[in-house]
Design an enzyme around this catalytic site. Structure first.
Site, PDB file in Angstrom:
ATOM      1  N   ALA A  14      33.400  40.168  69.539  1.00  0.00           N
ATOM      2  CA  ALA A  14      33.890  38.870  69.065  1.00  0.00           C
ATOM      3  C   ALA A  14      33.751  37.741  70.096  1.00  0.00           C
ATOM      4  O   ALA A  14      33.117  36.708  69.824  1.00  0.00           O
ATOM      5  CB  ALA A  14      35.341  39.006  68.629  1.00  0.00           C
ATOM      6  N   ALA A  15      34.334  37.938  71.274  1.00  0.00           N
ATOM      7  CA  ALA A  15      34.354  36.838  72.254  1.00  0.00           C
ATOM      8  C   ALA A  15      32.949  36.536  72.763  1.00  0.00           C
ATOM      9  O   ALA A  15      32.533  35.370  72.825  1.00  0.00           O
ATOM     10  CB  ALA A  15      35.275  37.198  73.426  1.00  0.00           C
ATOM     11  N   SER A  44      29.342  42.396  67.340  1.00  0.00           N
ATOM     12  CA  SER A  44      29.882  41.449  66.364  1.00  0.00           C
ATOM     13  C   SER A  44      30.423  42.133  65.119  1.00  0.00           C
ATOM     14  O   SER A  44      30.057  41.796  64.006  1.00  0.00           O
ATOM     15  CB  SER A  44      28.776  40.468  65.968  1.00  0.00           C
ATOM     16  OG  SER A  44      29.296  39.429  65.183  1.00  0.00           O
ATOM     17  N   CYS A  48      39.250  45.341  63.610  1.00  0.00           N
ATOM     18  CA  CYS A  48      40.453  45.412  62.784  1.00  0.00           C
ATOM     19  C   CYS A  48      40.168  46.054  61.439  1.00  0.00           C
ATOM     20  O   CYS A  48      41.087  46.443  60.719  1.00  0.00           O
ATOM     21  CB  CYS A  48      41.014  44.017  62.526  1.00  0.00           C
ATOM     22  SG  CYS A  48      41.208  43.067  64.010  1.00  0.00           S
ATOM     23  N   ASP A 288      39.703  40.096  74.769  1.00  0.00           N
ATOM     24  CA  ASP A 288      40.740  41.055  75.158  1.00  0.00           C
ATOM     25  C   ASP A 288      40.841  41.258  76.667  1.00  0.00           C
ATOM     26  O   ASP A 288      41.835  41.792  77.155  1.00  0.00           O
ATOM     27  CB  ASP A 288      40.466  42.422  74.517  1.00  0.00           C
ATOM     28  CG  ASP A 288      40.607  42.394  73.004  1.00  0.00           C
ATOM     29  OD1 ASP A 288      40.976  41.335  72.457  1.00  0.00           O
ATOM     30  OD2 ASP A 288      40.345  43.430  72.369  1.00  0.00           O
ATOM     31  N   ARG A 447      68.036  27.512  57.490  1.00  0.00           N
ATOM     32  CA  ARG A 447      69.382  26.976  57.240  1.00  0.00           C
ATOM     33  C   ARG A 447      70.441  27.842  57.885  1.00  0.00           C
ATOM     34  O   ARG A 447      71.348  27.355  58.551  1.00  0.00           O
ATOM     35  CB  ARG A 447      69.653  26.931  55.727  1.00  0.00           C
ATOM     36  CG  ARG A 447      69.133  25.712  55.036  1.00  0.00           C
ATOM     37  CD  ARG A 447      69.216  25.857  53.542  1.00  0.00           C
ATOM     38  NE  ARG A 447      70.579  26.118  53.082  1.00  0.00           N
ATOM     39  CZ  ARG A 447      70.921  26.201  51.796  1.00  0.00           C
ATOM     40  NH1 ARG A 447      69.996  26.023  50.854  1.00  0.00           N
ATOM     41  NH2 ARG A 447      72.160  26.443  51.456  1.00  0.00           N
TER      42      ARG A 447
END
Lengths: 461, 461
Positions: A14-15, A44, A48, A288, A447
């Site tokens: 990925a990176a 690539s 996950c 990572d 709330r």
């Protein structure tokens, strides 16, 4: 081609590939040569997605691959699979690369170096941990190996070691495949990123699908027979196993960077600035293997997640391409689905908030995903942490069914902007009966948290 | 009981009952007497649920009622159904109330007055508009009447006038009931709160479920036979109809307030401060009858939505109970589901942004609700508007299927905090394959919008 720079990328997931792609978008092949060294067989891909491939929800491993090596090469990115970087020479501006298939090594020079070496799975130093039948779940090849075992050997009993996201997702996948599944964890609850009260809901859900949970039981070893794993041993019991899956988490893979003298921080991840530049000249890092800033605690953290790796890689690539982009940090968002149970968390949990020195109040509310009268409404629980006095949101956790967990995005954006729970009660969230009660669960919990902040101010000095 | 104050509430739906409940939480019956005048037969129900009751997804109308009159009375709130306020006497501090069933009128004194008169549906001043068989969809009794007609008279052909949220939801409900449904609107697209490109997707979806759309055709009148509606006439055609449903939107119901001299703003809604206090002493207002601030345009707007009414009512009630709370405004979020199509919007659309004096760029991205390889991934379109130069997010629109539209919450919170699209690209949103691609559609669209802002700066003076 005089004047052409060379970008060398270590790691093609990925990176690394995001950085390569972004740099290429901004600088063509005649300006910038881009070479990527990837020691695995794939680049690539979606790590996950591995549990979904193992479980059979995704039929073909190729579906997890976002872009093929050929596609990268077509874009002028020289992606070299099965090439491992074994040494970085900062002074010489070069990296020693080993061709894992063809054999041989050579020095690859660089003008800019991108380190995207990812993470290394925690592997217990216990007898039998390397036996056949004990599988990690780190790279796509791990998933392919497990699925091959499932289809070829038809194992009957599986033991999953580790109750984090990956362990739980793998346990579900193996249940889906018809195995008897036990899950062992040293901690007293699954998903230690949740508070115990929310983690208990996940434990119930896992038991509900037939997973046997053995919590608070550290693994002491693996019994083997003829070199193959046969059982997992804890202090209290021996769990027979035809297949063992290790989901013990990961830590930044920085052996190469450390050896070269690239600075590593207190979390074990490479230190970068917000443009993803390391403290070494002409060296960048992302994914990572780096540490980043937690925007709520202010402390450095190393969180291995594809979404951060993609963002950081993109930022590095834009900067390498001559642009300007920054990665300011994370708020600790994570989300998962275990069978029908959706779970999400963001910010700090109680343990993390206390460790960061915060005092806080909490509020937990049970509500529904849709209007109560909608036939598909299901119960969901939302928990918020707010700082004492200031009322600033510190974190949130959600456990529920279809439509519950993605609400964590709203909490993440509220955290990002430093909102107080009081201010959150006014938020203009989408309301219609198929999507939410008239008071969204997030608003009801805000709330209640705001009331707790007020009570706390009245009753504590 | 000397010293006991009296709060009189006009209107017993979301805003009025929220105010009454909150005031009661803070001040007991011996401190504060609370009387609510409600001209209808029901209080505290979900008007947004009416289409689901008409369509049969919700079987019983009682399911739409959040609290019964008895429950309110048990909490010391004197809720009087079928009592209509017909005059406010500000100087005298009293309201003339008519008992619609028992007959007779009397003056009810107040110390504090809460005006929660809601909205009045736009009804065309056209021949035949009041004929039998022409139904509005405003109060629960309207929904009950339509459903009774469906079950008793078995109408075959329905015409829905108005292509806003309520018109579309009613068209779907009637299709579900097996009717032939036409929908007529003077505008060229359904859902004018969306831009035309996104509205076209909704038009396609409506046609897909068999609704005949006649757009750009203002209604000119209703043909009747024996006092009953028989057809809807436009310039171009006559549409035979056994049943006509009017979904032409609503405007603030302020006749009573205006007559008393309570200030009304440019939108036709009652003007309040952020504590929901009107400009008249001891008079408060909340819900569909008030105008509020649009936090993006800065302009006053009147948006009839149960979620605003609840929030504003709560804020008024806290203040009436001696506390402090504010309603800062809205960002214009709306969400709906038409069959399988989910649609949401927030902030300003192109027309609204231009009217507010903004110059902007837009970005539209087609992506998927889940990871592309997940078998339940579906296509969704996300559109963002960002201000020129500053890059500040101005609005967003989403059209997709299951899991798409609630992402609008993230956009709404980004708007609330004045985020730029560039900053949004770094947001730490929840990622796992069942929930999102590794780049959430919101992030991809923010990236594209940020690129457009950058391009715009380079190419325009």
């Amino acid at each position: 081609m005089a004047g052409r720079e060379r970008l060398l990328v270590i790691g093609g997931d990925a990176a690394g590939m995001s950085a390569a792609s972004q740099a290429r978008r901004r600088r063509g092949p005649d300006e910038l040569e881009i070479t990527v060294l990837e020691r695995g067989r794939h680049a690539s891909y979606s790590a996950c997605g591995i549990p979904y491939y193992v479980g059979g929800l995704v039929e073909d491993a190729d579906r997890l691959i976002a872009r093929t090596p050929a596609e990268f090469r077509d874009r002028g990115i020289d992606l070299r699979l099965r090439h491992e970087a074994v040494e970085i020479d900062l002074d010489g501006g070069r990296v020693r690369a080993r061709d894992l298939d063809g054999g041989g090594e050579r020095w690859e020079p660089y003008d800019q170096l991108m380190v995207a070496t990812g993470a290394v799975p925690a592997r217990p130093r216990l007898p039998g941990a390397d036996a056949e039948g004990v599988h990690g779940v780190q790279v796509l090849d791990d998933g392919i190996a497990i699925r091959r075992v499932l289809e070829r050997d038809k194992p009957r009993r599986a033991v999953v070691v580790g109750g984090g996201y990956i362990g739980l997702e793998m346990a579900e996948a193996l249940v889906t495949r018809g195995l008897e599944v036990s899950l062992v964890d040293a901690a007293d609850q699954p998903m230690r990123t949740l508070d115990p009260d929310m983690g208990a809901l996940i434990a119930d859900a896992m038991r509900g699908i037939g997973v046997r949970l053995h919590l608070g039981e550290p693994v002491e070893g693996f019994d083997t027979a003829a070199g193959r794993v046969a059982a997992v041993r804890t202090a209290g019991r021996t769990l027979p196993a035809d297949l063992v899956v290790l989901g013990l988490g990961v830590k930044p893979e920085t052996a190469l960077a450390s050896a070269a003298g690239i600075a590593v921080g207190p979390t074990g991840g490479i230190v970068t600035d917000r443009r993803m530049r390391t403290r070494s000249e002409r060296v960048w890092a992302a994914g990572d293997c780096v540490e980043t800033r937690h925007l709520v605690s202010g402390a450095p953290v190393a969180i291995a997640l594809g979404t951060h790796a993609n963002k950081q890689g993109r930022v590095a690539g834009i900067n390498l391409g001559g642009g300007y982009a920054t990665f300011p940090g994370v708020v600790g968002t994570a989300i998962s689905k275990i069978c029908q149970i959706e779970v999400a968390r963001t910010g700090l949990n109680e343990r993390e908030a206390a460790a960061a020195g915060f005092e806080f109040v909490t509020a937990m509310v049970e509500s529904t995903t849709r209007a109560g009268y909608h036939p598909r409404a299901t119960t969901m629980k939302t928990k918020l942490l707010a700082e004492r006095r200031s009322g600033r949101l510190l974190g949130g956790q959600i456990v529920g069914e279809e439509g519950a967990a993605k609400r964590v995005d709203g909490l993440a954006i509220a955290l990002w902007n430093g909102m107080t729970v009081e201010e959150m009660t006014g938020l203009d969230l989408g309301y219609a009966p198929p999507f939410s009660p008239v008071w969204d669960p997030v608003l009801i919990t805000a709330r209640k948290a705001a009331e707790r902040v007020e009570q706390d101010m009245r009753t504590r000095p």
